[in-house]
Design an enzyme around this catalytic site. Structure first.
Site, PDB file in Angstrom:
ATOM      1  N   GLU A 109       0.828  -1.217   0.000  1.00  0.00           N
ATOM      2  CA  GLU A 109       0.000   0.000   0.000  1.00  0.00           C
ATOM      3  C   GLU A 109       0.862   1.267   0.000  1.00  0.00           C
ATOM      4  O   GLU A 109       0.490   2.274  -0.596  1.00  0.00           O
ATOM      5  CB  GLU A 109      -0.966  -0.023   1.194  1.00  0.00           C
ATOM      6  CG  GLU A 109      -2.054  -1.080   0.999  1.00  0.00           C
ATOM      7  CD  GLU A 109      -2.922  -1.284   2.226  1.00  0.00           C
ATOM      8  OE1 GLU A 109      -2.357  -1.524   3.318  1.00  0.00           O
ATOM      9  OE2 GLU A 109      -4.156  -1.187   2.106  1.00  0.00           O
ATOM     10  N   GLU A 129      -3.861  -9.542   4.010  1.00  0.00           N
ATOM     11  CA  GLU A 129      -4.599  -9.152   5.220  1.00  0.00           C
ATOM     12  C   GLU A 129      -5.737 -10.117   5.552  1.00  0.00           C
ATOM     13  O   GLU A 129      -6.008 -10.390   6.723  1.00  0.00           O
ATOM     14  CB  GLU A 129      -5.175  -7.739   5.063  1.00  0.00           C
ATOM     15  CG  GLU A 129      -4.135  -6.626   5.101  1.00  0.00           C
ATOM     16  CD  GLU A 129      -3.538  -6.290   3.754  1.00  0.00           C
ATOM     17  OE1 GLU A 129      -3.654  -7.116   2.814  1.00  0.00           O
ATOM     18  OE2 GLU A 129      -2.941  -5.210   3.618  1.00  0.00           O
TER      19      GLU A 129
HETATM   20  N1  3HC Z   1       4.527  -7.526  11.857  1.00  0.00           N
HETATM   21  C1  3HC Z   1       5.280  -7.874  12.919  1.00  0.00           C
HETATM   22  N2  3HC Z   1       6.132  -8.930  12.889  1.00  0.00           N
HETATM   23  C2  3HC Z   1       6.228  -9.620  11.745  1.00  0.00           C
HETATM   24  C3  3HC Z   1       5.468  -9.299  10.601  1.00  0.00           C
HETATM   25  C4  3HC Z   1       4.578  -8.191  10.689  1.00  0.00           C
HETATM   26  N3  3HC Z   1       3.832  -7.816   9.636  1.00  0.00           N
HETATM   27  N4  3HC Z   1       5.768 -10.179   9.617  1.00  0.00           N
HETATM   28  C5  3HC Z   1       6.689 -11.005  10.128  1.00  0.00           C
HETATM   29  N5  3HC Z   1       6.966 -10.686  11.409  1.00  0.00           N
HETATM   30  C6  3HC Z   1       7.947 -11.311  12.297  1.00  0.00           C
HETATM   31  C7  3HC Z   1       7.646 -12.781  12.518  1.00  0.00           C
HETATM   32  O1  3HC Z   1       6.761 -12.968  13.587  1.00  0.00           O
HETATM   33  C8  3HC Z   1       9.029 -13.339  12.811  1.00  0.00           C
HETATM   34  O2  3HC Z   1       9.325 -13.021  14.139  1.00  0.00           O
HETATM   35  P1  3HC Z   1      10.220 -14.037  15.034  1.00  0.00           P
HETATM   36  O3  3HC Z   1      11.501 -14.170  14.299  1.00  0.00           O
HETATM   37  O4  3HC Z   1      10.297 -13.335  16.337  1.00  0.00           O
HETATM   38  O5  3HC Z   1       9.441 -15.312  15.081  1.00  0.00           O
HETATM   39  C9  3HC Z   1       9.927 -12.498  11.925  1.00  0.00           C
HETATM   40  O6  3HC Z   1       9.191 -11.316  11.617  1.00  0.00           O
HETATM   41  C10 3HC Z   1      10.316 -13.179  10.618  1.00  0.00           C
HETATM   42  O7  3HC Z   1       9.148 -13.643   9.996  1.00  0.00           O
HETATM   43  P2  3HC Z   1       9.069 -15.107   9.333  1.00  0.00           P
HETATM   44  O8  3HC Z   1       9.656 -16.106  10.259  1.00  0.00           O
HETATM   45  O9  3HC Z   1       7.671 -15.294   8.899  1.00  0.00           O
HETATM   46  O10 3HC Z   1      10.054 -14.914   8.107  1.00  0.00           O
HETATM   47  P3  3HC Z   1       9.914 -15.459   6.632  1.00  0.00           P
HETATM   48  O11 3HC Z   1      11.108 -14.975   5.925  1.00  0.00           O
HETATM   49  O12 3HC Z   1       9.591 -16.911   6.634  1.00  0.00           O
HETATM   50  O13 3HC Z   1       8.627 -14.736   6.008  1.00  0.00           O
HETATM   51  C11 3HC Z   1       7.187 -12.887   5.452  1.00  0.00           C
HETATM   52  C12 3HC Z   1       8.621 -13.356   5.831  1.00  0.00           C
HETATM   53  C13 3HC Z   1       6.781 -13.458   4.087  1.00  0.00           C
HETATM   54  C14 3HC Z   1       7.208 -11.399   5.413  1.00  0.00           C
HETATM   55  C15 3HC Z   1       6.202 -13.421   6.525  1.00  0.00           C
HETATM   56  O14 3HC Z   1       6.701 -13.074   7.807  1.00  0.00           O
HETATM   57  C16 3HC Z   1       4.819 -12.857   6.426  1.00  0.00           C
HETATM   58  O15 3HC Z   1       4.025 -13.344   5.651  1.00  0.00           O
HETATM   59  N6  3HC Z   1       4.495 -11.830   7.257  1.00  0.00           N
HETATM   60  C17 3HC Z   1       3.179 -11.307   7.374  1.00  0.00           C
HETATM   61  C18 3HC Z   1       2.871 -10.375   6.270  1.00  0.00           C
HETATM   62  C19 3HC Z   1       1.500  -9.782   6.459  1.00  0.00           C
HETATM   63  O16 3HC Z   1       0.554 -10.411   6.853  1.00  0.00           O
HETATM   64  N7  3HC Z   1       1.395  -8.488   6.123  1.00  0.00           N
HETATM   65  C20 3HC Z   1       0.168  -7.796   6.234  1.00  0.00           C
HETATM   66  C21 3HC Z   1       0.053  -7.226   7.607  1.00  0.00           C
HETATM   67  S1  3HC Z   1      -1.531  -6.474   7.886  1.00  0.00           S
HETATM   68  C22 3HC Z   1      -1.427  -5.002   7.078  1.00  0.00           C
HETATM   69  O17 3HC Z   1      -0.449  -4.722   6.457  1.00  0.00           O
HETATM   70  C23 3HC Z   1      -2.602  -4.106   7.244  1.00  0.00           C
HETATM   71  C24 3HC Z   1      -2.564  -2.972   6.309  1.00  0.00           C
HETATM   72  O18 3HC Z   1      -3.399  -3.228   5.215  1.00  0.00           O
HETATM   73  C25 3HC Z   1      -3.039  -1.718   6.968  1.00  0.00           C
END
Ligand code: 3HC
Length: 697
Positions: A109, A129
């Site tokens: 975004e 999301e």
């Molecule tokens: N916020 C806070 N922490 C996050 C995060 C986030 N969005 N995404 C990942 N983390 C943290 C994980 O909990 C993990 O923490 P840890 O090491 O303490 O366990 C660390 O970052 C690394 O994450 P992964 O182990 O998952 O690492 P990968 O490399 O396997 O994957 C990724 C990376 C593809 C970015 C995966 O973490 C992921 O899918 N994250 C979530 C992405 C997501 O859902 N984004 C949307 C959020 S909601 C949003 O944006 C609302 C908006 O529209 C307003």
């Protein structure tokens, strides 16, 4: 230091280009200090006119992976992301985003609200999301339709799938695709924008092309596929509003986002997200895993072949051992068919399949496993057979090889004691079909060495599975709990409900399939065998739950595979088996039960309370490390509705006091089955939740 004061955004002026770098490891989430940093950087560059173009990029392994999920549910901290992005879109100095790694959710975004987007090869973008109970809440539902059309917005935001850079370029969500390090690409992109090679424009000034048909189709799909979920419906509502003025659309999106933020579904899905990561936090996490390259699998049945398929798909070499040549051939044929399925589903290319098959060797003698790093035994569930195999493995396997059993309930310590190296023995409990199901229970024996446990977790990661640490007991975490609560379904039927009513009530709660349908699918003969095995040890006080199922099996009706079980399966049609209704009547009469009616709510309450009770005991006994480990087992291996977060997260929404009250009420009917776990009683007294226990309380 306060979160707000962390410096995670820096500006570097290079000629007419302002490079703004986000550096918030591990995934550059949009925490409050990042939002504030971007806001300040854009405002300062505009105020000082210190550059003619701003290029926003990120340090580390990825561009911004989204909003900071840990902030959800806490008091808001300004600037809110939508406000920041509206400001950025209005910036007089154009903003170009350079994206690498995974630009997800709020991260994408940010890019959509800038004035041009350059991807770096390997980039994947997405709006995930909905997977955490939300919808794009910072303009995604308004700006994707403007740039790429309503169908793309619906597809991306309702599936949450990651879109590869090339596809994103074709969709119009990227303006260019480059190769190189983020800072180098950022400098080039800045120059290209100054030279007019990259066109900059404001997304909010583009009109969305209406597409009512696509919206209608999406509404139908959501009603069919996600009847229980709130956020997909709200997401469509917001996308539908993108044909009007953007200020109105953003308001509708914001309202929908805030409503979803408040739902238990959002809390459940985020619990699942963090839970899947939390289970890797084990006492042995500092131990160095052993190298695993060559794997031996003993047993070419459905389970063994599935495990072998999974290993091959992760680039491991596999030696499959079966006793007889024809069984070995069948095993290899199953593996080939599994991989072929991967090709058909577009997961593998034909070349990859061939390379994997080239890594597969068959043998009919355990001596073929002398050189492998890990053996996974997946033969018949009989202790004597397992013991014999492990004695032989002890003799043939090289020093340091890990000896694993895929048993789903047998005592790993007893198996390990059969060898001269119990420290190398571990349980690796896969779930069928093993090349598809995500869960791997890693069962740690009394003498299992820490590095062997760490190797189990490293293997799970390599196989793209979720490893959960379990202690030794009959059935470990999942099957032990299942063995207990599945009796509730039988008691409900004996007491007056129909199998179909029980299934319907639990499906409405969110399970993909009710327990009787699951029984038919898995084969009713499996439970029948288990009941016979346990008959001798069954307590005299226990109310027998298997009476109806035994009679069904005695008729040779084992479920789907025989065309009949609780249901009749007729060329795609499925209806309740009328003969079963007669058996139920007879069994009720035999037991002197006067049938009564149950509401769907009562069915769910009893079933879930039984599940939670045994889950609590599993935590109390130390079989699961934490409540969240139980939750992840059920989410990834037992079809538990993800939006409810797992049985013990769900238990917190009911509260320990109410659960104790329910158990004590049910105990008036059957005091042997319904017993209050000590841990739950204490929680009711102290007001503690399972989540408090997760947090170390
Ligand atoms: N916020 C806070 N922490 C996050 C995060 C986030 N969005 N995404 C990942 N983390 C943290 C994980 O909990 C993990 O923490 P840890 O090491 O303490 O366990 C660390 O970052 C690394 O994450 P992964 O182990 O998952 O690492 P990968 O490399 O396997 O994957 C990724 C990376 C593809 C970015 C995966 O973490 C992921 O899918 N994250 C979530 C992405 C997501 O859902 N984004 C949307 C959020 S909601 C949003 O944006 C609302 C908006 O529209 C307003």
């Amino acid at each position: 230091m306060q979160d707000q004061d962390i410096i995670s955004v820096t500006t570097e002026i290079v000629g007419d280009i302002a490079l703004v770098c986000v550096d918030n490891p591990p995934v550059n989430a949009l925490s409050v200090h990042v939002r504030r940093g971007i806001q300040d950087a854009v405002a300062e560059i505009n105020a000082a006119q210190s550059a003619k173009v701003i290029v926003l990029y990120a340090a580390g392994r990825t561009f911004i992976a989204g909003a900071d999920i840990t902030e959800f549910g806490k008091p808001p901290m300004p600037p809110a992301l939508p406000d920041l992005l509206n400001e950025m879109e209005q910036s007089k100095i154009p903003v170009v985003c350079v994206l690498h790694g995974t630009a997800l959710g709020g991260g994408l975004e940010v890019a959509l609200a800038s004035h041009a987007r350059v991807g770096i090869k390997g980039l994947r973008i997405g709006l995930p999301e909905v997977l955490i109970g939300l919808l794009p809440g910072a303009g995604g539902t308004q700006r994707v339709p403007r740039l790429a059309g309503i169908p793309v917005a619906l597809d991306m935001s309702l599936s949450g799938r990651q879109v590869a850079a090339k596809e994103a370029l074709g969709m119009g969500l990227l303006d260019a695709l480059e190769d190189g390090e983020p800072r180098d690409v950022a400098l080039r992109a800045g120059q290209d924008a100054l030279d007019g090679k990259i066109k900059t424009r404001r997304t909010d000034l583009i009109d969305t092309t209406p597409d009512d048909a696509a919206l209608e189709e999406a509404r139908k799909m959501v009603a069919r596929k996600f009847p229980n979920l709130v956020s997909p419906q709200r997401c469509i509502e917001a996308i539908a509003a993108s044909t009007g003025p953007i200020s109105e659309g953003l308001k509708i999106e914001r309202k929908a986002f805030m409503d979803c933020l408040d739902t238990p579904q959002r809390a459940g899905l985020i619990h699942a997200f963090f839970g899947e990561r939390a289970v890797a936090n084990i006492p042995e996490k500092k131990a160095t895993p052993r190298d695993i390259n060559a794997v031996g699998v003993i047993g070419g049945g459905t389970m063994g072949s599935g495990i072998a398929t999974s290993a091959l798909m992760s680039g491991l070499s596999v030696t499959l051992v079966e006793v007889k040549e024809d069984a070995l051939e069948r095993g290899i044929a199953t593996i080939t068919k599994n991989l072929e399925g991967g090709v058909k589903r577009g997961k593998l290319s034909a070349d990859q399949r061939d390379q994997m098959l080239a890594q597969l060797t068959g043998a009919t003698d355990l001596a073929a496993l002398s050189d492998v790093d890990l053996v996974i035994e997946a033969v018949f569930e009989q202790m004597e057979i397992k013991k014999e195999i492990f004695t032989k493995l002890d003799a043939v396997c090289k020093k340091g090889a890990i000896l694993a059993s895929n048993t789903s309930y047998l005592d790993i310590n007893e198996i390990a004691a059969q060898t001269s190296r119990p420290e190398d023995v571990i349980g690796l409990h896969f779930f069928s079909p093993a090349h598809i199901m995500k869960l791997l229970e890693i069962v740690v024996g009394e003498k299992t060495a820490p590095e062997v446990v760490a190797s189990g977790f490293a293997l799970a990661k390599r196989l793209k599975k979720i490893g959960v640490r379990a202690g030794v007991c009959d059935g470990f975490i999942g099957n032990r709990i299942l063995g207990h609560y599945s009796k509730t379904a039988s008691y409900l039927v004996l007491d007056g409900a129909t199998p179909q009513q029980v299934d319907d009530a639990l499906e409405a709660f969110g399970f993909a399939m009710g327990p009787h349908k699951v029984g038919d699918l898995a084969g009713l003969d499996i439970g029948w065998m288990t009941r016979k095995r346990k008959a001798a040890t069954r307590s005299a006080e226990e109310r027998y739950a298997g009476a109806v199922a035994d009679r069904i099996c005695e008729n040779g009706w084992y479920g789907r595979k025989t065309g009949r079980g609780y249901y009749v399966y007729d060329e795609g049609d499925m209806h309740p088996n009328a003969e079963v209704a007669k058996i139920i009547d007879e069994e009720r009469a035999e037991a002197g039960v006067t049938p009564r009616s149950f509401t769907d709510e009562e069915i769910v309450d009893r079933y879930m309370t039984a599940m939670i009770s045994e889950a609590a005991r599993v935590v109390e006994d130390g079989i699961a490390l934490r409540p969240v480990d139980v939750d992840v087992v059920f989410l990834s291996g037992y079809g538990f509705p993800r939006f409810r977060g797992g049985p013990l997260h769900y238990a917190d929404t009911i509260g320990a006091k109410e659960l104790v009250r329910r158990i004590e009420t049910y105990a008036k009917e059957d005091a042997h089955y319904w017993q209050v776990p000590e841990i739950l009683r204490k929680m009711a007294e102290t007001g503690k939740s399972f989540d408090d226990i997760n947090k170390g309380g």
